[in-house]
Each structure stands twice: as structure tokens, then as C-alpha cells.
Write a protein that holds these residues in place. Structure first.
Motif, PDB file in Angstrom:
ATOM      1  N   LEU A   9      -2.833   0.944  -5.967  1.00 12.80           N
ATOM      2  CA  LEU A   9      -2.271   1.728  -4.745  1.00 12.80           C
ATOM      3  C   LEU A   9      -1.866   0.774  -3.509  1.00 12.80           C
ATOM      4  N   ARG A  10      -2.713  -0.674  -3.449  1.00 10.29           N
ATOM      5  CA  ARG A  10      -2.147  -1.441  -2.214  1.00 10.29           C
ATOM      6  C   ARG A  10      -0.742  -1.828  -2.524  1.00 10.29           C
ATOM      7  N   GLU A  11      -0.635  -2.334  -4.016  1.00 10.10           N
ATOM      8  CA  GLU A  11       0.674  -2.904  -4.269  1.00 10.10           C
ATOM      9  C   GLU A  11       1.821  -1.885  -4.223  1.00 10.10           C
ATOM     10  N   ILE A  12       1.729  -0.678  -4.764  1.00  8.23           N
ATOM     11  CA  ILE A  12       2.546   0.502  -4.444  1.00  8.23           C
ATOM     12  C   ILE A  12       2.698   0.777  -3.030  1.00  8.23           C
ATOM     13  N   SER A  13       1.874   0.965  -2.274  1.00  8.62           N
ATOM     14  CA  SER A  13       2.121   1.085  -1.084  1.00  8.62           C
ATOM     15  C   SER A  13       2.835   0.028  -0.130  1.00  8.62           C
ATOM     16  N   LEU A  14       2.616  -1.054  -0.614  1.00  8.82           N
ATOM     17  CA  LEU A  14       3.303  -2.290   0.285  1.00  8.82           C
ATOM     18  C   LEU A  14       4.660  -2.324  -0.203  1.00  8.82           C
ATOM     19  N   ARG A  15       5.032  -1.896  -1.581  1.00  2.78           N
ATOM     20  CA  ARG A  15       6.564  -1.995  -1.875  1.00  2.78           C
ATOM     21  C   ARG A  15       7.167  -0.784  -1.415  1.00  2.78           C
ATOM     22  N   VAL A  16       6.570   0.605  -1.081  1.00  3.07           N
ATOM     23  CA  VAL A  16       7.157   1.522  -0.704  1.00  3.07           C
ATOM     24  C   VAL A  16       7.389   1.071   0.886  1.00  3.07           C
ATOM     25  N   THR A  17       6.537   0.789   1.533  1.00  4.61           N
ATOM     26  CA  THR A  17       6.512   0.344   3.006  1.00  4.61           C
ATOM     27  C   THR A  17       7.849  -0.787   3.269  1.00  4.61           C
ATOM     28  N   GLN A  18       8.007  -1.557   2.164  1.00  2.27           N
ATOM     29  CA  GLN A  18       8.805  -2.537   2.402  1.00  2.27           C
ATOM     30  C   GLN A  18      10.555  -2.268   2.131  1.00  2.27           C
ATOM     31  N   ALA A  19      10.281  -0.936   1.320  1.00  4.76           N
ATOM     32  CA  ALA A  19      11.506  -0.178   1.011  1.00  4.76           C
ATOM     33  C   ALA A  19      12.220   0.571   2.094  1.00  4.76           C
ATOM     34  N   ILE A  20      11.194   0.886   2.812  1.00  6.11           N
ATOM     35  CA  ILE A  20      11.425   1.660   4.168  1.00  6.11           C
ATOM     36  C   ILE A  20      11.655   0.558   5.188  1.00  6.11           C
ATOM     37  N   SER A  21      11.032  -0.336   5.612  1.00  4.35           N
ATOM     38  CA  SER A  21      11.539  -1.492   6.714  1.00  4.35           C
ATOM     39  C   SER A  21      11.105  -2.734   5.995  1.00  4.35           C
ATOM     40  N   ALA A  22      11.936  -3.811   6.310  1.00  7.33           N
ATOM     41  CA  ALA A  22      11.834  -5.258   5.754  1.00  7.33           C
ATOM     42  C   ALA A  22      10.624  -5.737   6.534  1.00  7.33           C
ATOM     43  N   GLU A  23      10.415  -5.254   7.657  1.00  5.35           N
ATOM     44  CA  GLU A  23       9.139  -5.636   8.677  1.00  5.35           C
ATOM     45  C   GLU A  23       7.825  -5.307   7.957  1.00  5.35           C
ATOM     46  N   GLY A  24       7.777  -4.341   7.069  1.00  8.01           N
ATOM     47  CA  GLY A  24       6.604  -4.160   6.246  1.00  8.01           C
ATOM     48  C   GLY A  24       5.312  -3.591   7.019  1.00  8.01           C
ATOM     49  N   GLY A  25       5.436  -3.111   8.275  1.00  2.00           N
ATOM     50  CA  GLY A  25       4.215  -2.483   8.904  1.00  2.00           C
ATOM     51  C   GLY A  25       3.261  -3.411   9.136  1.00  2.00           C
ATOM     52  N   TRP A  26       2.094  -2.828   9.881  1.00  2.00           N
ATOM     53  CA  TRP A  26       0.813  -3.470  10.263  1.00  2.00           C
ATOM     54  C   TRP A  26       0.018  -3.973   9.125  1.00  2.00           C
ATOM     55  N   ARG A  27      -0.322  -4.946   8.963  1.00  2.72           N
ATOM     56  CA  ARG A  27      -1.442  -5.386   7.837  1.00  2.72           C
ATOM     57  C   ARG A  27      -2.681  -6.134   8.737  1.00  2.72           C
ATOM     58  N   PRO A  28      -3.848  -6.277   8.329  1.00  7.09           N
ATOM     59  CA  PRO A  28      -4.800  -6.925   9.060  1.00  7.09           C
ATOM     60  C   PRO A  28      -4.505  -8.441   8.855  1.00  7.09           C
TER      61      PRO A  28
END
Length: 174
Positions: free
Chosen positions: A153-172
Motif C-alpha cells: 500500500l505504501r509503495e502503491i500510494s507513493l507511485r500514484v502520488t508521484q504520477a500526480i506530482s513529481a514533488e511527491g507530497g509530504w512524507r515524514p
């Protein structure tokens, strides 16, 4: 009669592009994800609102500030992490300021930049809210998954987030 143009997309398996409406496994997967996207936010909001008068968006702001160096971030960076316009973020920070949980100041090094910061009261709130929020997230998400599924789920979520925005969103840790 004009035929609508269909833009090819890469198939979920990286092979030839697929065209046309979602069907079969794609539709089942999208339907499941779309349901999570619709059902999860109101449940998170309900807990936070009923106990602390916060939205999940507002708690996310406080949490991000609590994890930032010096408990402060430029509003533009915070807006990027929150996937928010500056206007929406500004309204939310105003509500948090009225409750004594956040403050804003001009960056002394660049007067064009506004810094949002977490007050001591806001930091105490995050400490009191986080355990209940974590318990709810754990119950709704992680208790439903095996360790391997959580990793997926983490890997999938990161891939979808990356597909939406190259910046990848907030992460700890960012």
C-alpha cells in the motif's frame, strides 16, 4: 459525426497502452480505491471534529508543523505538503491562530515569505490528539492488512502520488 479522441494510457502492467473505458480488474480496483477516497476522510474528520473541533486538514497542518525544524514552515511549503492553495491554507491557519494553536510571522531573511509556526499550546494539542488519531488510522487501515500488504500500500500510494506530482507530497522527515 465526429468520433471522440481517446488518449492511450499505459496499462497497469507497463505493457501496451489501453484505450477505452475501465473494465474488469481495472474497474474493480478503481472502484475500491475511489470508495476509500470517499469514505476515509469523513471518518477521520468526524473523530477529530467531535473531540477537538478540528478537521483532518487542520490537524495535518498542526502535525506537519510539529514535525518541522523549529516547529515552523514557510506557508508556500506547507501548502505544497497539504496539497492546498495558499488561500485555503491561510483560512485554516487563521482558524488555528484564533484558537491559539498556530501563529504567522514574516520571515526576517525574506520579507516576502510568511512563516507558519506551531505555538506551545498547538504542540500540546498534537501530543494529545495524535494517539487517538493513530489508533483510528491503525484500526481502519493497518489492522485490515498484513505487513506485506501495508508495504505494498505504501509503495502503491507513493507511485500514484508521484504520477500526480513529481514533488511527491509530504512524507515524514521531509
Amino acid at each position: 459525426m465526429a468520433v471522440p479522441h481517446k488518449t492511450p494510457s499505459v496499462s497497469p502492467h507497463g505493457d501496451a497502452p489501453s484505450v477505452g473505458p475501465l473494465s474488469g480488474d481495472e474497474l474493480a480496483t478503481w472502484s475500491a480505491l475511489a470508495t476509500v477516497l470517499e469514505w476515509l476522510p469523513p471518518v477521520l474528520d468526524a473523530q477529530l471534529h467531535s473531540r477537538w473541533g478540528l478537521t483532518h486538514f487542520e490537524f495535518g497542518i498542526l502535525y506537519a508543523l510539529s514535525r518541522a525544524e523549529g516547529r515552523a514552515l514557510p506557508m508556500s511549503a506547507l501548502a505544497g505538503f497539504a496539497n492546498s492553495t495558499l488561500s485555503r491554507l491561510s483560512r485554516a491557519v487563521s482558524r488555528l491562530e484564533k484558537r491559539g494553536w498556530a501563529h504567522r510571522a514574516t520571515d526576517p531573511d525574506d520579507r516576502r515569505v510568511t512563516i507558519a509556526g506551531l505555538t506551545d499550546s498547538g504542540a500540546e494539542l498534537v501530543v494529545s490528539v495524535a494517539p487517538a488519531h493513530d489508533d483510528l488510522v491503525r484500526r481502519l487501515v493497518f489492522d485490515s492488512l498484513t505487513a506485506e500488504q501495508a508495504d505494498s500500500l505504501r509503495e502503491i500510494s507513493l507511485r500514484v502520488t508521484q504520477a500526480i506530482s513529481a514533488e511527491g507530497g509530504w512524507r515524514p522527515g521531509r
